[in-house]
Design an enzyme around this catalytic site. Structure first.
Site, PDB file in Angstrom:
ATOM      1  N   CYS A   2       0.824  -1.191   0.000  1.00  0.00           N
ATOM      2  CA  CYS A   2       0.000   0.000   0.000  1.00  0.00           C
ATOM      3  C   CYS A   2       0.862   1.246   0.000  1.00  0.00           C
ATOM      4  O   CYS A   2       2.077   1.189  -0.122  1.00  0.00           O
ATOM      5  CB  CYS A   2      -0.894   0.003   1.238  1.00  0.00           C
ATOM      6  SG  CYS A   2      -1.701  -1.573   1.531  1.00  0.00           S
ATOM      7  N   ILE A  54      -3.650  -9.812   0.894  1.00  0.00           N
ATOM      8  CA  ILE A  54      -3.925 -10.848   1.894  1.00  0.00           C
ATOM      9  C   ILE A  54      -5.104 -10.393   2.748  1.00  0.00           C
ATOM     10  O   ILE A  54      -5.198  -9.217   3.114  1.00  0.00           O
ATOM     11  CB  ILE A  54      -2.686 -11.098   2.781  1.00  0.00           C
ATOM     12  CG1 ILE A  54      -1.542 -11.700   1.944  1.00  0.00           C
ATOM     13  CG2 ILE A  54      -3.010 -12.018   3.954  1.00  0.00           C
ATOM     14  CD1 ILE A  54      -0.240 -11.868   2.702  1.00  0.00           C
TER      15      ILE A  54
END
Length: 653
Positions: A2, A54
């Site tokens: 991110c 994930i």
């Protein structure tokens, strides 16, 4: 994976900076297009763009956790404000041993509310404190705010795979995955955007900006393998937790095979951990041993593995043929992107915008296109970065063997021979060997990417200072490696210069430009734990490099790959700058650039002419200057449009 931004306000006025962070977040939308949000309390503000890999449905950030209630809350988008929990965290990266860490912490009585890797960091920080970084196996940059102790803990992974910029003013300290976020907040932070001339000289000397610098004087980077703990109003004081050491003791005779087995097992385990994802994982493939080993091992976990490469068609030969041969040998579907000179030139402004600071590595451009192609098929790719630094893969690492006879020459005679070498005519046989052999390593070896010697640099940037040359960067690193053997010292230097200044910057920035997560299984703490035990005679042996790695991979990679030279993504830059492909573009870039106070532009134009006329090969030096000029046109002059899609527009840059 991110993009994060966090601020610790100096005067408990964090809410007043929340709007600035929210406005800045679109600048790194490319790092996390799946979700975004902000959070703040009186002292801290966090913003986040998420690329969900994930625990896709959960593990949103910023993440809040309270040890008293064992409650975890996530920001799934929008704004949240505290007080809500003791800890708030924002995190960029992947923790590959999060399953094992979760089990360990659960055995100590902790409970978890998500199934992702983010929560293991904040729970681990509560339990281990700063030592949590030594438990993490992965790539990471994160900030944890403890509202009880009023401390911000920030950390970066051992090798510097994930970036973390910061700036401190009287308003507070801001951290971010990308420098452009901080530039966008400059007015709110009362931050000067003055350029750093020392960093410019370092860039021109080395082709990249060395950590902890950036080209803006007020913005720095937390160095690889470091963390910092600070309270409101304090400066960032980095503390190093990762101090790599390379073995100087030979392996006992007869135990070489055991070492090769350990290398193979460590790499196989690393690839298995790096395949952990809730999305499809592919692999880059150049055809050399590094990427082929990774792809071969990855295929064991994904029989339908896709591999990707790029290259250039020129004079009837294509570098992609080598990768295609390896793909066929290991039985994977292979996708190729061919880059034209026109595509290459048109992409340069966009690439410089994504980079934040220029990196004068021509392979950035083909990487940009192969990442773009890969993102059409997968969300994560594996790659072979780090193998050369860990296992001794650069040809220059063989130099200490050829120079070994000079070690027996008395110092006075060495000095005399050095003076003799300096006056011998250029091109005379033996001149280079004599000069290198009589020059100490600290002055001779500067890493893999020095563009100019000082005299050449003075012609291009007349204000250059001798005390600011590459030795200012390399001297402290050499001091830390003074007890290592010569090959290990070169590896150690490259770990802290070329690898984190060039290799890992392009690995992160260029792939994230396409919202593609790149994972590097060689740069794993457990792989390094084996690699650092390899003595120099098993790195450089039998006329090859990475000897121990090649022996370890004998039963894994196809035989035709084992002794193939390093490939990468070779770029015909010398040919293009001298021909119709890029000469006109280069000439226009130099002429139009408003960098007269930095560069001696007539001298640069003369270099371009000499290069075209075949007087001298200036391609590396020219590319270093050209990359900076494009960067300057975007971030300083605001004259060049980087051509970024609306989703990633540069807000008031």
């Amino acid at each position: 994976m991110c993009g994060l931004v966090g601020m610790l306000a100096a005067n408990s006025d964090a809410p007043s900076f929340a709007p600035a962070i929210e406005r800045a977040l679109p600048c790194m939308h490319h790092r996390g297009p799946d979700a975004g949000g902000t959070w703040h309390d009186a002292d801290a503000v966090f913003g986040f763009n998420r690329l969900a890999i994930i625990d896709i449905e959960h593990s949103h950030q910023p993440l809040m956790w309270d040890p008293d209630t064992a409650e975890t809350r996530e920001d799934a988008g929008g704004q949240q404000s505290g007080p809500q929990a003791r800890y708030a965290m924002t995190f960029n990266g992947e923790i590959y041993n999060y399953v094992e860490l979760r089990e360990e912490l659960q055995s100590l009585g902790y409970t978890f509310n998500t199934s992702g890797d983010s929560e293991t960091i904040v729970v681990g920080y509560h339990h281990w404190g700063a030592d949590v970084v030594n438990h993490l196996r992965g790539m990471f940059a994160f900030c944890v705010w403890d509202s009880h102790t009023k401390t911000m803990f920030v950390a970066r992974d051992q090798f510097g795979i994930k970036p973390l910029y910061y700036a401190t003013t009287d308003a507070g300290t801001v951290f971010s995955s990308e420098k452009k976020i901080i530039l966008e907040m400059a007015e709110a932070l009362r931050l000067s955007t003055e350029l750093d001339k020392r960093a410019i000289e370092h860039y021109v000397d080395l082709q990249y900006v060395p950590e902890p610098e950036s080209l803006h004087a007020g913005i720095r980077r937390l160095e690889s393998g470091c963390y910092a703990v600070l309270k409101p109003g304090e400066e960032v004081r980095a503390q190093r937790y990762f101090n790599p050491q390379f073995n100087t003791t030979p392996v006992p005779k007869g135990s070489e095979d055991a070492l090769f087995t350990r290398i193979a097992e460590a790499l196989e385990d690393s690839v298995a951990k790096h395949m952990r994802a809730d999305v499809t994982v592919g692999s880059f493939l150049s055809g050399g041993i590094d990427s082929t080993a990774i792809a071969t091992l990855a295929k064991r976990h994904n029989p339908n593995l896709l591999t990707f490469t790029t290259g250039f068609e020129r004079e009837g030969y294509s570098e992609v043929d080598v990768a295609a041969e390896s793909a066929a040998a290991i039985g994977v579907e292979h996708i190729v992107k061919i880059v034209s000179p026109e595509e290459y030139a048109n992409a340069i402004p966009q690439i410089m915008w994504y980079l934040d600071d220029p990196v004068a590595d021509p392979s950035l451009v083909p990487l940009f296109f192969v990442a773009q192609e890969a993102r059409k098929h997968v969300k994560v790719v594996l790659s072979g970065e780090g193998a050369d630094e860990l296992f001794g893969g650069y040809t220059i690492y063989k130099e200490p063997l050829s120079l070994a006879p000079f070690e027996k020459v008395p110092a006075p005679l060495l000095r005399g021979l050095n003076k003799l070498g300096a006056v011998l005519p250029e091109g005379m046989k033996g001149k280079s060997l004599l000069e290198r052999g009589t020059t100490p390593m600290e002055a001779r070896y500067y890493g893999n990417a020095r563009s100019f010697n000082f005299d050449q640099m003075r012609r291009v940037i007349p204000w250059a200072k001798p005390e600011w040359d590459h030795r200012e960067v390399t001297a402290p690193i050499y001091e830390r490696s003074r007890d290592m053997d010569p090959v290990a010292r070169m590896q150690h230097l490259d770990l802290f210069t070329w690898m984190r200044g060039d290799i890992l910057v392009k690995a992160d920035k260029i792939n994230m430009a396409h919202s593609l997560e790149l994972r590097v299984p060689f740069l794993d703490k457990e792989v390094f734990a084996v690699a650092e035990t390899i003595p120099y005679d098993l790195k450089i042996a039998h006329g090859t490099t990475k000897y121990a790695l090649r022996k370890a991979m004998e039963k894994i990679v196809p035989p035709h790959v084992l002794h193939r030279k390093k490939l990468g993504f070779p770029v015909p830059m010398r040919h293009w700058l001298a021909g119709d492909e890029l000469y006109g573009w280069a000439q226009d870039t130099i002429t139009e650039s408003q960098t007269d106070e930095i560069f001696n532009k007539p001298e640069v134009l003369q270099m371009l002419k000499e290069h075209r006329d075949g007087v001298s090969d200036h391609s590396r030096r020219l590319w270093t200057v050209l990359a900076f000029m494009v960067w300057h046109g975007i971030f300083v002059e605001h004259r060049i449009d980087p051509g970024i899609a609306q989703r990633d527009y540069p807000v008031r840059l």
